[in-house]
Design a protein around this motif. Sequence first.
Motif, mmCIF file in Angstrom:
data_model
loop_
_atom_site.group_PDB
_atom_site.id
_atom_site.type_symbol
_atom_site.label_atom_id
_atom_site.label_comp_id
_atom_site.label_asym_id
_atom_site.label_seq_id
_atom_site.Cartn_x
_atom_site.Cartn_y
_atom_site.Cartn_z
ATOM 1 N N UNK A 1 2.243 10.272 -3.355
ATOM 2 C CA UNK A 1 3.189 10.959 -2.478
ATOM 3 C C UNK A 1 2.679 10.974 -1.041
ATOM 4 N N UNK A 2 1.393 11.251 -0.869
ATOM 5 C CA UNK A 2 0.800 11.235 0.470
ATOM 6 C C UNK A 2 0.886 9.842 1.080
ATOM 7 N N UNK A 3 0.667 8.822 0.259
ATOM 8 C CA UNK A 3 0.726 7.441 0.752
ATOM 9 C C UNK A 3 2.123 7.103 1.262
ATOM 10 N N UNK A 4 3.156 7.581 0.572
ATOM 11 C CA UNK A 4 4.525 7.319 1.007
ATOM 12 C C UNK A 4 4.847 8.063 2.301
ATOM 13 N N UNK A 5 4.309 9.253 2.454
ATOM 14 C CA UNK A 5 4.469 9.990 3.708
ATOM 15 C C UNK A 5 3.824 9.230 4.862
ATOM 16 N N UNK A 6 2.629 8.721 4.610
ATOM 17 C CA UNK A 6 1.931 7.952 5.639
ATOM 18 C C UNK A 6 2.700 6.687 5.987
ATOM 19 N N UNK A 7 3.271 6.055 4.974
ATOM 20 C CA UNK A 7 4.053 4.839 5.175
ATOM 21 C C UNK A 7 5.220 5.094 6.122
ATOM 22 N N UNK A 8 5.966 6.176 5.879
ATOM 23 C CA UNK A 8 7.149 6.481 6.689
ATOM 24 C C UNK A 8 6.780 6.817 8.134
#
Length: 279
Positions: free
Chosen positions: A230-237
């Motif tokens: 979930x954190x990785x997807x936040x960073x991606x966006x």
Amino acid sequence: MDTKKVWFVTGASKGLGLALVNKLLAEGYSVAATSRNSTALHEAISEESASFLPIEVDLVNENSVAAAVSKTIEKFGKLDVVVNNAGYGQLGTLEETTDLESRQNFDANVFGSLNVIRNAMPHLRAQKSGSIINISSIAGMTGDFAGWGIYCASKFAVVGFTESLAAEVKEFGVHATVVYPGYFRTDFLTSGSLRTPKNEIASYTAARQLQTTHEKDIHGNQPGDPEKAAWALLELVNMENPPVNLVLGSDAFKIAVDKLSKLKDQISGFKALSTSTDY
């Protein structure tokens, strides 16, 4: 971190989708979360707030999807990030898997996401910004899993249309990324998310052995942490220039590197035959 973005997440009642929605709400984002069963969604996410919109959606029904996107716009005034996460695993060799089983898996894993994209893009295109994240699988990069052919094919399809989508929407300031998760410690390998073929053929020993391995050995021992995903997807966006392809998990990273190496060797090894067809 921009807490004003509005997220639309499918398959939010369990797995990576649930972990993502909980993280987003904790970080102050506005979230429209969808599930085919509203009861399961309410049980999974008990939080009631102005920032959370739970929606029961049949992703294969385009009218249902269109209504969900409209509800999101009506409540939050806009839409910034779409995460196509809904889907399930289908076991079975190509001979075993029926036409119905195959089509149902593609409906959930492919056509449902296309319905969401088709209905979300007018809004993203008009505002000239936004992100679309399509969750594939490391099985969308390699099909070297006996008994997972239909599932792999559906996830390969997600890769293909996401790469095309990225090329199509770039001129509007919209980003598209396909994510290849490895094994994450969710309920993906349980009966609710993993279907087995009705007509199993005992002769396929390799497929049965791999099926047993996933159901009994890998389940509960997956190396990936959904919270970190979930954190990785936040960073991606939040990236200015996000990648079109993103692998998640050390296991997926290794599989991807091995696949690319083997593919390079195979292509190079048959260069003479490949290039022999020109006029």
